[in-house]
Design a protein around this motif. Sequence first.
Motif, PDB file in Angstrom:
ATOM      1  N   THR A 285       5.907   8.709  -6.469  1.00  0.00           N
ATOM      2  CA  THR A 285       4.638   9.389  -6.737  1.00  0.00           C
ATOM      3  C   THR A 285       4.432  10.494  -5.710  1.00  0.00           C
ATOM      4  O   THR A 285       4.537  10.263  -4.503  1.00  0.00           O
ATOM      5  CB  THR A 285       3.459   8.400  -6.669  1.00  0.00           C
ATOM      6  OG1 THR A 285       3.665   7.357  -7.632  1.00  0.00           O
ATOM      7  CG2 THR A 285       2.143   9.103  -6.974  1.00  0.00           C
ATOM      8  N   ASP A 286       4.162  11.714  -6.204  1.00  0.00           N
ATOM      9  CA  ASP A 286       3.877  12.874  -5.347  1.00  0.00           C
ATOM     10  C   ASP A 286       4.987  13.136  -4.330  1.00  0.00           C
ATOM     11  O   ASP A 286       4.735  13.395  -3.149  1.00  0.00           O
ATOM     12  CB  ASP A 286       2.537  12.683  -4.619  1.00  0.00           C
ATOM     13  CG  ASP A 286       1.354  12.831  -5.561  1.00  0.00           C
ATOM     14  OD1 ASP A 286       1.509  13.518  -6.587  1.00  0.00           O
ATOM     15  OD2 ASP A 286       0.292  12.250  -5.279  1.00  0.00           O
ATOM     16  N   PHE A 287       6.213  13.079  -4.799  1.00  0.00           N
ATOM     17  CA  PHE A 287       7.370  13.369  -3.949  1.00  0.00           C
ATOM     18  C   PHE A 287       7.358  14.841  -3.526  1.00  0.00           C
ATOM     19  O   PHE A 287       7.242  15.743  -4.347  1.00  0.00           O
ATOM     20  CB  PHE A 287       8.645  13.040  -4.728  1.00  0.00           C
ATOM     21  CG  PHE A 287       9.898  13.659  -4.196  1.00  0.00           C
ATOM     22  CD1 PHE A 287      10.382  13.308  -2.953  1.00  0.00           C
ATOM     23  CD2 PHE A 287      10.613  14.588  -4.946  1.00  0.00           C
ATOM     24  CE1 PHE A 287      11.555  13.867  -2.458  1.00  0.00           C
ATOM     25  CE2 PHE A 287      11.782  15.157  -4.464  1.00  0.00           C
ATOM     26  CZ  PHE A 287      12.251  14.797  -3.219  1.00  0.00           C
ATOM     27  N   MET A 288       7.511  15.063  -2.194  1.00  0.00           N
ATOM     28  CA  MET A 288       7.530  16.425  -1.660  1.00  0.00           C
ATOM     29  C   MET A 288       8.802  16.752  -0.879  1.00  0.00           C
ATOM     30  O   MET A 288       9.136  17.918  -0.697  1.00  0.00           O
ATOM     31  CB  MET A 288       6.319  16.640  -0.749  1.00  0.00           C
ATOM     32  CG  MET A 288       5.017  16.793  -1.506  1.00  0.00           C
ATOM     33  SD  MET A 288       4.939  18.311  -2.481  1.00  0.00           S
ATOM     34  CE  MET A 288       4.826  19.546  -1.187  1.00  0.00           C
ATOM     35  N   GLY A 289       9.482  15.743  -0.400  1.00  0.00           N
ATOM     36  CA  GLY A 289      10.680  16.032   0.375  1.00  0.00           C
ATOM     37  C   GLY A 289      11.447  14.773   0.709  1.00  0.00           C
ATOM     38  O   GLY A 289      10.928  13.661   0.613  1.00  0.00           O
TER      39      GLY A 289
ATOM     40  N   LEU B  64       9.869  20.706  -1.090  1.00  0.00           N
ATOM     41  CA  LEU B  64       9.133  21.617  -1.959  1.00  0.00           C
ATOM     42  C   LEU B  64       8.238  22.490  -1.089  1.00  0.00           C
ATOM     43  O   LEU B  64       7.519  21.987  -0.226  1.00  0.00           O
ATOM     44  CB  LEU B  64       8.271  20.838  -2.953  1.00  0.00           C
ATOM     45  CG  LEU B  64       9.000  20.131  -4.097  1.00  0.00           C
ATOM     46  CD1 LEU B  64       8.040  19.213  -4.828  1.00  0.00           C
ATOM     47  CD2 LEU B  64       9.591  21.141  -5.061  1.00  0.00           C
ATOM     48  N   ALA B  65       8.282  23.781  -1.319  1.00  0.00           N
ATOM     49  CA  ALA B  65       7.471  24.708  -0.536  1.00  0.00           C
ATOM     50  C   ALA B  65       6.670  25.594  -1.474  1.00  0.00           C
ATOM     51  O   ALA B  65       7.021  25.794  -2.637  1.00  0.00           O
ATOM     52  CB  ALA B  65       8.360  25.559   0.366  1.00  0.00           C
ATOM     53  N   GLY B  66       5.572  26.127  -0.957  1.00  0.00           N
ATOM     54  CA  GLY B  66       4.744  27.016  -1.759  1.00  0.00           C
ATOM     55  C   GLY B  66       3.287  26.842  -1.405  1.00  0.00           C
ATOM     56  O   GLY B  66       2.932  26.109  -0.473  1.00  0.00           O
TER      57      GLY B  66
ATOM     58  N   ASP C 299      14.649  18.669 -15.138  1.00  0.00           N
ATOM     59  CA  ASP C 299      13.277  18.392 -15.558  1.00  0.00           C
ATOM     60  C   ASP C 299      12.526  17.594 -14.496  1.00  0.00           C
ATOM     61  O   ASP C 299      11.328  17.789 -14.288  1.00  0.00           O
ATOM     62  CB  ASP C 299      13.264  17.619 -16.880  1.00  0.00           C
ATOM     63  CG  ASP C 299      13.727  18.476 -18.047  1.00  0.00           C
ATOM     64  OD1 ASP C 299      13.725  19.711 -17.898  1.00  0.00           O
ATOM     65  OD2 ASP C 299      14.092  17.913 -19.085  1.00  0.00           O
ATOM     66  N   PHE C 300      13.241  16.703 -13.818  1.00  0.00           N
ATOM     67  CA  PHE C 300      12.600  15.875 -12.791  1.00  0.00           C
ATOM     68  C   PHE C 300      12.227  16.712 -11.571  1.00  0.00           C
ATOM     69  O   PHE C 300      11.077  16.731 -11.132  1.00  0.00           O
ATOM     70  CB  PHE C 300      13.531  14.735 -12.394  1.00  0.00           C
ATOM     71  CG  PHE C 300      13.029  13.909 -11.240  1.00  0.00           C
ATOM     72  CD1 PHE C 300      11.901  13.118 -11.379  1.00  0.00           C
ATOM     73  CD2 PHE C 300      13.679  13.925 -10.017  1.00  0.00           C
ATOM     74  CE1 PHE C 300      11.427  12.355 -10.318  1.00  0.00           C
ATOM     75  CE2 PHE C 300      13.221  13.167  -8.953  1.00  0.00           C
ATOM     76  CZ  PHE C 300      12.091  12.382  -9.103  1.00  0.00           C
ATOM     77  N   LEU C 301      13.184  17.449 -11.018  1.00  0.00           N
ATOM     78  CA  LEU C 301      12.932  18.180  -9.779  1.00  0.00           C
ATOM     79  C   LEU C 301      12.046  19.404  -9.977  1.00  0.00           C
ATOM     80  O   LEU C 301      11.420  19.876  -9.033  1.00  0.00           O
ATOM     81  CB  LEU C 301      14.253  18.601  -9.141  1.00  0.00           C
ATOM     82  CG  LEU C 301      15.059  17.502  -8.458  1.00  0.00           C
ATOM     83  CD1 LEU C 301      16.333  18.074  -7.858  1.00  0.00           C
ATOM     84  CD2 LEU C 301      14.248  16.804  -7.377  1.00  0.00           C
ATOM     85  N   LEU C 302      11.994  19.929 -11.176  1.00  0.00           N
ATOM     86  CA  LEU C 302      11.217  21.145 -11.410  1.00  0.00           C
ATOM     87  C   LEU C 302       9.862  20.858 -12.048  1.00  0.00           C
ATOM     88  O   LEU C 302       9.255  21.745 -12.648  1.00  0.00           O
ATOM     89  CB  LEU C 302      12.021  22.117 -12.279  1.00  0.00           C
ATOM     90  CG  LEU C 302      13.338  22.606 -11.658  1.00  0.00           C
ATOM     91  CD1 LEU C 302      13.990  23.654 -12.536  1.00  0.00           C
ATOM     92  CD2 LEU C 302      13.105  23.157 -10.255  1.00  0.00           C
TER      93      LEU C 302
ATOM     94  N   GLU D  40       5.551  23.391  -9.332  1.00  0.00           N
ATOM     95  CA  GLU D  40       5.695  24.842  -9.320  1.00  0.00           C
ATOM     96  C   GLU D  40       6.198  25.349  -7.978  1.00  0.00           C
ATOM     97  O   GLU D  40       6.421  26.547  -7.802  1.00  0.00           O
ATOM     98  CB  GLU D  40       4.346  25.496  -9.643  1.00  0.00           C
ATOM     99  CG  GLU D  40       3.847  25.185 -11.047  1.00  0.00           C
ATOM    100  CD  GLU D  40       2.512  25.833 -11.333  1.00  0.00           C
ATOM    101  OE1 GLU D  40       1.964  26.478 -10.400  1.00  0.00           O
ATOM    102  OE2 GLU D  40       2.017  25.706 -12.461  1.00  0.00           O
ATOM    103  N   GLY D  41       6.380  24.457  -7.033  1.00  0.00           N
ATOM    104  CA  GLY D  41       6.861  24.864  -5.721  1.00  0.00           C
ATOM    105  C   GLY D  41       8.326  25.241  -5.742  1.00  0.00           C
ATOM    106  O   GLY D  41       9.062  24.973  -6.693  1.00  0.00           O
TER     107      GLY D  41
END
Length: 294
Positions: A179-183, A236-238, A208-211, A214-215
């Motif tokens: 859930t809410d994976f960022m890195g 994920l950055a942005g 589809d999973f990693l994208l 929108e980061g």
Amino acid sequence: MIYSCGQLEVASIEIVNLFDPSDDAYSLPDTELIEGPTDGVTLDSSSSTITWRHSDPNYHYDPTHEVDYAERIYYRYRLNTATWSPWYNGINLMERQLGFWGFDTLSGLHVLQFDYLEDINYQLEIMSKYPTNIQEDNWPDISFSVDVYEGTELLISPAQVFADSGGVFFVNAKLIDVTDFMGMHLEVTYDNSFMQLQNYYLESDSTDFLLQSEGQLINFVSNDPQNGHFQLDLGLAGGSVTGISGTGNVVRLVFEHIGEIGQRSITISSESSVRDVYNNSVVQHIFPGVVSIW
């Protein structure tokens, strides 16, 4: 001096060949599962042992028989794949000493061990044939599932890989129920005398999973095949970026087998971590995979 003798009587010798369809005791190849998951069952363990033999007792191991039919019947199997294993009989297995698939000479049973099973659905098939190449028509085909763990998992998938000696195979580093994976920081180790990492593909089979977010995906890779070590740092950055949730593959690792036959693990180091949008560590379970070479 002349000796005479009566007529010599020769006892009739009955030749039994249970692989010959003309033999009165002959029966078709028919596999009987003795131990292991039954069709439709859900296992609460990530390991399972499957044993089997011919369903006809005439073909079972019997020390009084001149011919051991049990060790001469060939079998092959497949688990969640379109590719069958090689045909092996008990004699072959005693010679090859695979480790995960063996033949018990005391019981005449084939014994197959599965470890590191994922929490997914499985289909297992086992087929037999005689040395005369007469194959089983209606072989065991069972479906079962594994449900052991709750929470976010980081694992090698498929957890069970079967490959030919000298062959090329792949595994994925996979996230389950995140859930809410960022890195993430991922470290994978393997026996480089048994297998060599040939290539790696970020996002392979998992775009589809990693994208979902929108980061922008930023990654750093350290690949050290000489020491059997692969490291990936991914983030994920942005601006206003949401995390990734669900289940999917992160990176695909392509290996070539170079060593002896048998089994080796591909391990995710305990130093690996997965973080959410709040920089919390969210992985609750980390699991290796096992490569079995026929």
